[in-house]
Design a protein around this motif. Structure first.
Motif, mmCIF file in Angstrom:
data_model
loop_
_atom_site.group_PDB
_atom_site.id
_atom_site.type_symbol
_atom_site.label_atom_id
_atom_site.label_comp_id
_atom_site.label_asym_id
_atom_site.label_seq_id
_atom_site.Cartn_x
_atom_site.Cartn_y
_atom_site.Cartn_z
ATOM 1 N N LEU A 113 -11.210 116.299 60.302
ATOM 2 C CA LEU A 113 -9.409 116.041 60.215
ATOM 3 C C LEU A 113 -9.499 115.314 60.923
ATOM 4 O O LEU A 113 -8.336 114.242 60.782
ATOM 5 C CB LEU A 113 -9.484 117.495 59.825
ATOM 6 N N VAL A 114 -9.602 115.632 62.402
ATOM 7 C CA VAL A 114 -9.129 114.716 63.980
ATOM 8 C C VAL A 114 -9.590 112.687 63.847
ATOM 9 O O VAL A 114 -8.620 112.391 62.863
ATOM 10 C CB VAL A 114 -9.502 115.364 64.567
ATOM 11 N N LEU A 115 -10.732 113.137 62.882
ATOM 12 C CA LEU A 115 -11.757 111.466 62.961
ATOM 13 C C LEU A 115 -10.662 110.630 61.226
ATOM 14 O O LEU A 115 -10.109 109.717 61.635
ATOM 15 C CB LEU A 115 -13.009 111.391 62.005
ATOM 16 N N ARG B 261 -16.972 121.738 61.766
ATOM 17 C CA ARG B 261 -17.030 120.389 61.470
ATOM 18 C C ARG B 261 -15.831 119.960 61.076
ATOM 19 O O ARG B 261 -15.541 118.344 61.021
ATOM 20 C CB ARG B 261 -18.287 119.583 60.850
ATOM 21 N N GLU B 262 -15.633 120.691 60.249
ATOM 22 C CA GLU B 262 -14.630 120.246 59.597
ATOM 23 C C GLU B 262 -13.060 119.864 59.969
ATOM 24 O O GLU B 262 -12.359 118.817 59.688
ATOM 25 C CB GLU B 262 -13.632 121.349 57.837
ATOM 26 N N LEU B 263 -12.807 120.167 60.925
ATOM 27 C CA LEU B 263 -12.173 120.634 62.136
ATOM 28 C C LEU B 263 -12.300 118.406 62.620
ATOM 29 O O LEU B 263 -11.483 118.336 62.646
ATOM 30 C CB LEU B 263 -12.122 121.637 63.021
ATOM 31 N N TRP B 264 -13.476 118.920 63.105
ATOM 32 C CA TRP B 264 -13.632 117.322 64.025
ATOM 33 C C TRP B 264 -13.558 115.749 63.117
ATOM 34 O O TRP B 264 -12.432 115.020 63.283
ATOM 35 C CB TRP B 264 -15.084 117.551 63.886
ATOM 36 N N ALA C 45 -20.763 125.298 67.998
ATOM 37 C CA ALA C 45 -20.661 124.392 66.920
ATOM 38 C C ALA C 45 -22.599 123.674 67.865
ATOM 39 O O ALA C 45 -23.422 123.807 67.158
ATOM 40 C CB ALA C 45 -20.599 123.038 66.295
ATOM 41 N N GLY C 46 -21.390 123.037 68.858
ATOM 42 C CA GLY C 46 -22.606 122.270 69.866
ATOM 43 C C GLY C 46 -24.052 122.854 70.001
ATOM 44 O O GLY C 46 -24.853 122.522 70.261
ATOM 45 N N ILE D 148 -15.472 126.379 60.456
ATOM 46 C CA ILE D 148 -14.774 125.190 60.971
ATOM 47 C C ILE D 148 -14.627 123.832 61.483
ATOM 48 O O ILE D 148 -14.268 123.237 61.207
ATOM 49 C CB ILE D 148 -13.110 125.504 60.603
ATOM 50 N N ARG E 252 -14.800 126.516 69.988
ATOM 51 C CA ARG E 252 -15.721 126.283 68.442
ATOM 52 C C ARG E 252 -16.420 125.233 68.548
ATOM 53 O O ARG E 252 -17.511 125.171 67.996
ATOM 54 C CB ARG E 252 -14.463 126.652 67.201
ATOM 55 N N LEU E 253 -15.568 124.507 68.609
ATOM 56 C CA LEU E 253 -16.102 122.758 69.285
ATOM 57 C C LEU E 253 -17.981 122.781 69.964
ATOM 58 O O LEU E 253 -18.483 122.725 69.571
ATOM 59 C CB LEU E 253 -15.836 121.876 69.632
ATOM 60 N N THR E 254 -17.441 123.278 71.277
ATOM 61 C CA THR E 254 -18.626 124.400 71.353
ATOM 62 C C THR E 254 -19.282 125.072 70.971
ATOM 63 O O THR E 254 -21.044 124.214 71.553
ATOM 64 C CB THR E 254 -18.634 124.492 73.191
#
Lengths: 256, 256, 256, 256
Positions: free
Chosen positions: C245-247, C240-243, C76-77, C238, C72-74
């Motif tokens: 959350l981690v930050l 960006r929200e996941l990212w 998104a990019g 999700i 999902r992060l990949t």
């Protein structure tokens, strides 16, 4: 014939772009020289070297990014294959994160094609307005502006601009990028500052490099940061905790 | 807490290993500094920098390698995603090609653990014999020797050895690698020279770096070479011809 | 000659393992048939098909996994490159997550080599003890036991065991896996139940398949789940929200 | 909240799209059911299942393809990481090879938006002409036509068309694809037959599936073929010979 100008091997020697790897490259060229040598078949000038080093360090790392998360989770699953963990992190360098330097540089080169270096401010704003309109019509993104975290302005831009000024790369493309930011901000009625992607794209365009090289440099630069995350994950792992944090955010996941 | 010592961001600043990316890194550190800074949390000494540059340029490229082929075929299928093409080429950096520097460095570190820097030649041969026997028993490969093309000796090794001698990294691990080559050659009754992997592994071990960093540097270095192959594939493509060459080798494939 | 028994092409036909793709495969074989046909050069029996379908659905998805997060992060990019997003998620299928079925199957096959199908319980415990000791000595992991979430037992195991019993694959390897769990639990003084990896490894071993196929099937199965995550990320993102959350978990990151 | 509708876990159960993985999925759903269940949150109809199986087997393998070569070279370098070898092969599924089904389906859906199922032949030719002109103007490729090997027509197309007719998916999008081929052939004065990509795109559009699913299915399908190549590379390796074949094609490479 399947032939690459980049290099070839014989029993006794490896030749890369006409130089003997063992006697003319190792210990003589540094890594940035070698990027130019393999990719452009020439060595960088001193000021090109300064700028490429700046681009590489700018993209290398800024902590827990999506690419760092992908790398760390992948390393946690397959610690025997560092190359897979780094590759996983690089794969997100597309049109939205990181790789977007390519798209931004293409945008600036296209818009700057009919402008000369000494174009006046109003001419630049004109070109910016035309670009914005064209991108809207074709539903194409406008690259290089705004940042989800650095909402008052991306702190890297001042450093990149200063370096460009000091080394003769602050010209048409930087000014065009600034004009795009200005026009769009005035249209929206709120500031929309240039981000690192926009700055790097302006530099790449000013250096006369292919936009594909912008994405390529971001991939090389980021691979260093991802190595750092693998090394930290090996000694101070956070992947499982990170995963658990995400799971716990949805109360349907019930962990022990 | 999910926390990385590598970096963090605020609205106004990006901090990487305690330095402000914009004011203390961009334009001040070069890329090799940044590899050390992100990965090891310190800057390299002058001689470390020479050696890391040598490792990066040694691994960057030597023409049509398996990784270059994988990258070019991938780029031909998905030219909109340079990052995928580079990643495809990096994924082969495992225990047989390229990534094998990690395995070789682990081997040297393990075998060198109980030896001191001033170990005598016979002591080194003893250690080499023990290592060879142990690896045979456990059916583990012995790394860093022989080359399918450079059958009389890998030309990069002399350059790497010379550089190691000039900068104080020619010691126990290089000599152990040489002893392994000597013992194995005498067992087999034919020369089995050290290859670039063996030389790099000796350097990594002598520098006191984690073997994982050897593989990491080979991945960073190779990413530069793969960028060059993508750039050439864009302007002077060979991927389809290469594919056809392979197909035609099997007469059951009948092409138009 | 560079020749693959898997297939070849002429101007008029594509042949895969001796069958004409157009007239003998499309519309005649289903996907699981095709996995057997390409990989093993034969069609599956009815009971093999049941089991392989079970392995594929077991590994396909279970919500927010490390591989789903990486994908999902990949995506998104780089939303223009679905293949990169799926590949990023697959790259973690190594010796710790998912791909570990290969390692577990190798372990069971090695330990089961000298046992016959009708080995008694005590004989199996004996073999389990020997395996555990050998793995400890060689500092190798023991695979297929325990689960960070399903601490009272992995719910998939009962389903996999039942299916194995119904189709004639519950035998030596399942019993050996159970003996390993039993011996280890008694050594540690607390239960250490078999997990899905252990169950799948027992099935692969009982089916006489190469352990590499276990990892291969997990990669095929998971690719379906990762496609689902890409499709959801496209419509209900999700990443960006996941990212974020981690930050936010590290208070040094200060977001707007 | 970071939440996926695809699934979640508790200590005792794994839920995928509302079904209990252990009691309602394993042994009950087959893999194609599971692709629909995870991706579309419903089971396929019988005729959908036939078509998806056909798409998966069509894309699975046809011998030595660019993706098979990338996978085999990667496996040769890193045999300990099958997942990396398969990922390397999948990464080329972009806008030129394989993944191009997505682009072709997008093209057909866009062009078919204003046409009804019973559009007449002349109306379809009209739409085809408009599409061709628009794509030329915007310098966008036209997908789904021609093949470098199957120059008289891609043999898979007849099989895919027949299956579409038998199951009610031969309609507007197939006919539009045919009209595009016809118009373009008459413009160029030589036949330009539909290829498998065009046929699959017509099927995806007729089934009402998101074009992204076309690329996704090609990735799932191909992963099976790549597993077969890894298995063959393990027992009957050709990677080194293939590499040598390519090197020898350029006489500057002098091998022993």
């Amino acid at each position: 014939m399947v032939k690459s100008e980049i290099g070839y091997s014989t029993v006794d020697a490896i030749t890369v772009r006409g130089l003997n790897l063992s006697t003319e490259i190792i210990g003589k060229l540094d890594f940035v020289d070698m990027i130019f040598h393999t990719t452009l078949a020439r060595l960088p000038t001193a000021r090109e070297k300064v700028m490429v080093n700046a681009l590489l360090v700018t993209t290398a790392d800024h902590g827990i990014t999506p690419s760092a998360i992908a790398t760390r989770l992948t390393y946690a699953g397959a610690p025997e294959a560092l190359q897979g963990a780094v590759a996983a992190g690089l794969l997100g360098a597309g049109s939205v994160f990181l790789g977007t330097m390519q798209n931004a540089a293409e945008m600036l080169l296209e818009a700057g094609r009919e402008l000369s270096e000494d174009a006046g401010d109003e001419q630049l704003r004109e070109a910016a307005r035309a670009l914005i309109q064209r991108h809207k019509q074709e539903r194409r993104a406008i690259y290089g502006l705004g940042h989800p975290v650095h909402v008052h302005g991306d702190p890297r831009v001042a450093a990149l601009r200063e370096l460009s000024q000091a080394h003769g790369y602050y010209g048409l493309h930087w000014r065009l990028m600034e004009a795009i930011a200005e026009v769009l901000a005035s249209e929206r009625g709120k500031p929309l500052p240039i981000n690192a992607v926009g700055g790097i794209a302006a530099i790449i365009a000013a250096m006369g490099l292919d936009p594909l090289i912008a994405r390529g440099l971001s991939v090389i630069g980021r691979s260093a940061g991802l190595l750092a995350h693998v090394m930290e994950e090996k000694t101070a792992p956070i992947a499982r905790e990170l995963w658990e944090l995400v799971l716990r955010d949805d109360p349907r996941n019930v962990l022990p």
